[in-house]
Design a protein around this motif. Structure first.
Motif, PDB file in Angstrom:
ATOM      1  N   HIS A   1       0.798  -1.213   0.000  1.00 37.83           N
ATOM      2  CA  HIS A   1       0.000   0.000   0.000  1.00 37.83           C
ATOM      3  C   HIS A   1       0.837   1.272   0.000  1.00 37.83           C
ATOM      4  O   HIS A   1       0.371   2.308  -0.488  1.00 37.83           O
ATOM      5  CB  HIS A   1      -0.986  -0.024   1.163  1.00 37.83           C
ATOM      6  CG  HIS A   1      -1.921  -1.184   1.073  1.00 37.83           C
ATOM      7  ND1 HIS A   1      -2.852  -1.319   0.064  1.00 37.83           N
ATOM      8  CD2 HIS A   1      -2.040  -2.300   1.840  1.00 37.83           C
ATOM      9  CE1 HIS A   1      -3.508  -2.443   0.213  1.00 37.83           C
ATOM     10  NE2 HIS A   1      -3.040  -3.067   1.286  1.00 37.83           N
ATOM     11  N   ALA A   2       2.053   1.210   0.499  1.00 44.72           N
ATOM     12  CA  ALA A   2       2.910   2.401   0.477  1.00 44.72           C
ATOM     13  C   ALA A   2       3.236   2.789  -0.966  1.00 44.72           C
ATOM     14  O   ALA A   2       3.074   3.950  -1.357  1.00 44.72           O
ATOM     15  CB  ALA A   2       4.193   2.156   1.269  1.00 44.72           C
ATOM     16  N   ASP A   3       3.695   1.817  -1.757  1.00 48.36           N
ATOM     17  CA  ASP A   3       3.990   2.115  -3.159  1.00 48.36           C
ATOM     18  C   ASP A   3       2.699   2.375  -3.934  1.00 48.36           C
ATOM     19  O   ASP A   3       2.673   3.207  -4.852  1.00 48.36           O
ATOM     20  CB  ASP A   3       4.781   0.985  -3.823  1.00 48.36           C
ATOM     21  CG  ASP A   3       6.273   1.084  -3.557  1.00 48.36           C
ATOM     22  OD1 ASP A   3       6.734   2.157  -3.107  1.00 48.36           O
ATOM     23  OD2 ASP A   3       6.979   0.091  -3.807  1.00 48.36           O
ATOM     24  N   GLY A   4       1.634   1.683  -3.566  1.00 48.96           N
ATOM     25  CA  GLY A   4       0.345   1.928  -4.207  1.00 48.96           C
ATOM     26  C   GLY A   4      -0.102   3.362  -4.017  1.00 48.96           C
ATOM     27  O   GLY A   4      -0.557   4.022  -4.955  1.00 48.96           O
ATOM     28  N   HIS A   5       0.067   3.860  -2.796  1.00 48.48           N
ATOM     29  CA  HIS A   5      -0.296   5.252  -2.505  1.00 48.48           C
ATOM     30  C   HIS A   5       0.583   6.210  -3.296  1.00 48.48           C
ATOM     31  O   HIS A   5       0.093   7.213  -3.838  1.00 48.48           O
ATOM     32  CB  HIS A   5      -0.181   5.527  -1.003  1.00 48.48           C
ATOM     33  CG  HIS A   5      -0.518   6.932  -0.637  1.00 48.48           C
ATOM     34  ND1 HIS A   5      -1.807   7.413  -0.635  1.00 48.48           N
ATOM     35  CD2 HIS A   5       0.285   7.976  -0.306  1.00 48.48           C
ATOM     36  CE1 HIS A   5      -1.777   8.694  -0.304  1.00 48.48           C
ATOM     37  NE2 HIS A   5      -0.529   9.053  -0.100  1.00 48.48           N
ATOM     38  N   LYS A   6       1.872   5.910  -3.377  1.00 51.51           N
ATOM     39  CA  LYS A   6       2.798   6.773  -4.123  1.00 51.51           C
ATOM     40  C   LYS A   6       2.345   6.889  -5.580  1.00 51.51           C
ATOM     41  O   LYS A   6       2.275   7.990  -6.136  1.00 51.51           O
ATOM     42  CB  LYS A   6       4.221   6.211  -4.051  1.00 51.51           C
ATOM     43  CG  LYS A   6       5.253   7.037  -4.797  1.00 51.51           C
ATOM     44  CD  LYS A   6       6.621   6.393  -4.783  1.00 51.51           C
ATOM     45  CE  LYS A   6       6.731   5.545  -6.031  1.00 51.51           C
ATOM     46  NZ  LYS A   6       8.045   5.007  -6.298  1.00 51.51           N
ATOM     47  N   HIS A   7       2.009   5.766  -6.189  1.00 51.94           N
ATOM     48  CA  HIS A   7       1.605   5.780  -7.589  1.00 51.94           C
ATOM     49  C   HIS A   7       0.209   6.394  -7.763  1.00 51.94           C
ATOM     50  O   HIS A   7      -0.058   7.028  -8.785  1.00 51.94           O
ATOM     51  CB  HIS A   7       1.677   4.374  -8.182  1.00 51.94           C
ATOM     52  CG  HIS A   7       3.087   3.906  -8.363  1.00 51.94           C
ATOM     53  ND1 HIS A   7       3.911   4.396  -9.349  1.00 51.94           N
ATOM     54  CD2 HIS A   7       3.832   3.016  -7.666  1.00 51.94           C
ATOM     55  CE1 HIS A   7       5.096   3.814  -9.267  1.00 51.94           C
ATOM     56  NE2 HIS A   7       5.069   2.981  -8.241  1.00 51.94           N
ATOM     57  N   SER A   8      -0.647   6.227  -6.775  1.00 55.40           N
ATOM     58  CA  SER A   8      -1.958   6.880  -6.820  1.00 55.40           C
ATOM     59  C   SER A   8      -1.800   8.397  -6.797  1.00 55.40           C
ATOM     60  O   SER A   8      -2.504   9.118  -7.517  1.00 55.40           O
ATOM     61  CB  SER A   8      -2.825   6.452  -5.635  1.00 55.40           C
ATOM     62  OG  SER A   8      -3.174   5.105  -5.729  1.00 55.40           O
ATOM     63  N   THR A   9      -0.868   8.863  -5.983  1.00 54.57           N
ATOM     64  CA  THR A   9      -0.590  10.298  -5.915  1.00 54.57           C
ATOM     65  C   THR A   9      -0.051  10.806  -7.250  1.00 54.57           C
ATOM     66  O   THR A   9      -0.458  11.875  -7.732  1.00 54.57           O
ATOM     67  CB  THR A   9       0.397  10.603  -4.771  1.00 54.57           C
ATOM     68  OG1 THR A   9      -0.183  10.143  -3.538  1.00 54.57           O
ATOM     69  CG2 THR A   9       0.710  12.082  -4.669  1.00 54.57           C
ATOM     70  N   GLU A  10       0.859  10.046  -7.859  1.00 60.82           N
ATOM     71  CA  GLU A  10       1.384  10.409  -9.180  1.00 60.82           C
ATOM     72  C   GLU A  10       0.244  10.453 -10.194  1.00 60.82           C
ATOM     73  O   GLU A  10       0.166  11.374 -11.018  1.00 60.82           O
ATOM     74  CB  GLU A  10       2.425   9.405  -9.653  1.00 60.82           C
ATOM     75  CG  GLU A  10       3.749   9.490  -8.961  1.00 60.82           C
ATOM     76  CD  GLU A  10       4.717   8.403  -9.433  1.00 60.82           C
ATOM     77  OE1 GLU A  10       4.417   7.695 -10.417  1.00 60.82           O
ATOM     78  OE2 GLU A  10       5.776   8.272  -8.812  1.00 60.82           O
ATOM     79  N   ALA A  11      -0.622   9.462 -10.149  1.00 66.63           N
ATOM     80  CA  ALA A  11      -1.744   9.391 -11.081  1.00 66.63           C
ATOM     81  C   ALA A  11      -2.636  10.618 -10.933  1.00 66.63           C
ATOM     82  O   ALA A  11      -3.072  11.204 -11.933  1.00 66.63           O
ATOM     83  CB  ALA A  11      -2.549   8.116 -10.841  1.00 66.63           C
ATOM     84  N   HIS A  12      -2.890  11.006  -9.705  1.00 70.15           N
ATOM     85  CA  HIS A  12      -3.725  12.184  -9.459  1.00 70.15           C
ATOM     86  C   HIS A  12      -3.093  13.430 -10.073  1.00 70.15           C
ATOM     87  O   HIS A  12      -3.783  14.240 -10.701  1.00 70.15           O
ATOM     88  CB  HIS A  12      -3.951  12.374  -7.958  1.00 70.15           C
ATOM     89  CG  HIS A  12      -4.840  13.522  -7.648  1.00 70.15           C
ATOM     90  ND1 HIS A  12      -4.359  14.760  -7.307  1.00 70.15           N
ATOM     91  CD2 HIS A  12      -6.185  13.625  -7.661  1.00 70.15           C
ATOM     92  CE1 HIS A  12      -5.359  15.577  -7.111  1.00 70.15           C
ATOM     93  NE2 HIS A  12      -6.488  14.912  -7.316  1.00 70.15           N
TER      94      HIS A  12
END
Length: 65
Positions: A32-43
């Motif tokens: 979830h840490a990397d998932g959150h990082k990539h979600s933030t990039e996506a946003h």
């Protein structure tokens, strides 16, 4: 000019999609840490894509001579 604006918008849409897919992969694996990082990039890419799309749409209506 409008073509360049549309191309830039499309590039950011593609970057956003890639980041969303990567985020989903990480979340699916429990990372979830990397998932959150990539979600933030996506946003960020999605926001930029929206801005560029709006700009491109405005340029499409301009008459160039």
């Amino acid at each position: 000019m409008p073509q360049k604006a549309h191309t830039e918008a499309a590039e950011h849409h593609e970057k956003a999609a890639k980041s969303h897919r990567t985020a989903a992969e990480h979340h699916g694996k429990g990372d979830h840490a990397d998932g959150h990082k990539h979600s933030t990039e996506a946003h960020g890419h999605s926001t930029t894509a929206h801005e560029r799309s709006t700009k491109a749409h405005g340029k499409s209506g301009e008459h160039h001579t």
